[in-house]
Design a protein around this motif. Structure first.
Motif, short mmCIF file in Angstrom:
data_model
loop_
_atom_site.label_atom_id
_atom_site.label_comp_id
_atom_site.label_asym_id
_atom_site.label_seq_id
_atom_site.Cartn_x
_atom_site.Cartn_y
_atom_site.Cartn_z
N VAL A 105 0.85 -1.19 0.00
CA VAL A 105 0.00 0.00 0.00
C VAL A 105 0.89 1.24 0.00
N PRO A 106 0.63 2.19 -0.89
CA PRO A 106 1.44 3.42 -0.89
C PRO A 106 1.37 4.13 0.46
N GLY A 107 2.52 4.48 0.97
CA GLY A 107 2.58 5.19 2.25
C GLY A 107 2.75 4.27 3.43
N THR A 108 1.81 3.33 3.64
CA THR A 108 1.88 2.47 4.83
C THR A 108 2.81 1.27 4.64
N GLU A 157 5.26 -0.34 -4.48
CA GLU A 157 3.94 0.17 -4.19
C GLU A 157 2.99 -0.23 -5.32
N ILE A 158 1.77 -0.58 -4.92
CA ILE A 158 0.79 -1.02 -5.90
C ILE A 158 0.41 0.13 -6.81
N ARG A 159 0.26 -0.18 -8.09
CA ARG A 159 -0.18 0.82 -9.05
C ARG A 159 -1.62 0.51 -9.42
N ARG A 160 -2.48 1.49 -9.33
CA ARG A 160 -3.89 1.30 -9.68
C ARG A 160 -4.04 1.03 -11.16
N ALA A 161 -5.18 0.49 -11.54
CA ALA A 161 -5.41 0.15 -12.94
C ALA A 161 -5.39 1.36 -13.85
N GLY A 162 -5.68 2.53 -13.34
CA GLY A 162 -5.69 3.74 -14.15
C GLY A 162 -6.17 4.91 -13.32
N PRO A 163 -6.08 6.12 -13.83
CA PRO A 163 -6.46 7.29 -13.05
C PRO A 163 -7.95 7.32 -12.71
#
Length: 265
Positions: A105-108, A157-163
């Motif tokens: 998770v980004p940040g944590t 960090e996980i990257r989301r599928a898109g904006p």
């Protein structure tokens, strides 16, 4: 054809032909299972077996805890999902596993999943962290797997599928191996029974309907006085039992044991 021919021995021949469908299926399946068991005992003797260690609060089934695994062999890695399907991945070569990546998770920096990547950076398998390494022994099992594979590990960090992807979507949304998360996690009891159905084959569930239906036509002969018709009726009864018994037994075992809560791994 048996009735149209009006020949006594045609009835037991027709009933016997119907009986061959489930009987041959049963013999072949159990023969393959026995052969696979012997083969597995020889192949996996020296394997390092990583079993899932889910978080204490996770809802898991006995099927998942007893079936899912990652087995590290000298030349391959065998990833087995919750219904027993295996994926063999080479350890060497361009498509062999060369790196383990924890998606966080980004940040944590909380781990979400583990990617098995090959030399080209392609993902070959994906494990959900919460069901595999989030339990009391999870860190030990993670360390054991990294050591067995002898490959570098890294966090990303996980990257989301898109904006436009909603933040409420599961973390694996859009991942190329999103289906792995489902199959490497405990399935709901109904889903597990469907995925492991005796008739989940090319023929499908139609066999379960058609073979007993045709057998019922000949079953009435068991109450008659004609010897050939009675033999046809007995064979038809045996056909129906052979067709339906494996399905009933599998469903019963699933309901009372395999897909019940399994406690902790």
């Amino acid at each position: 054809m048996a009735f149209a021919a009006d020949v006594d021995w045609f009835l037991p021949v027709a009933a016997g032909a119907l009986f061959l469908v489930p009987a041959a299926d049963t013999v072949v399946r159990f023969g393959v299972r026995l052969s696979n068991r012997r083969s597995d005992s020889a192949q996996f003797t020296d394997a390092v077996v990583i079993a899932p260690d889910p978080a204490v609060e996770a809802e898991v089934t006995r099927r998942f805890l007893r079936t899912a695994s990652v087995r590290v062999l000298p030349g391959d890695v065998v990833v087995t999902d919750t219904i027993g399907q295996e994926r063999w991945i080479a350890r060497r070569g361009a498509h062999g596993i060369s790196r383990l990546v924890r998606l966080t998770v980004p940040g944590t920096r909380q781990p979400l999943g583990v990617e098995f990547r090959d030399g080209n950076g392609e993902v070959r398998a994906l494990l959900p962290w919460s069901y595999w390494f989030a339990g009391p022994q999870g860190q030990d099992r993670w360390t054991e797997m990294v050591a067995a594979l002898s490959v570098p590990e890294a966090d990303e960090e996980i990257r989301r599928a898109g904006p436009q992807a909603p933040a409420t979507d599961p973390w694996w949304t859009g991942h190329i191996l999103a289906a792995d998360v489902r199959m490497m996690s405990p399935l709901r009891a109904k889903e597990a029974r469907q995925e492991t159905s005796w008739h989940r084959t090319v023929v499908g569930g139609n066999e379960l309907l058609l073979v007993p239906l045709f057998s019922l036509v000949l079953l009435a002969g068991v109450f008659g006085d004609d010897g050939a018709a009675r033999l046809a009726g007995l064979l038809s009864a045996l056909t129906i039992a052979t067709e339906l018994a494996p399905v009933a037994v599998s469903s019963l075992i699933s309901r009372v044991y395999r897909d019940k809560p399994g406690g902790h791994g």
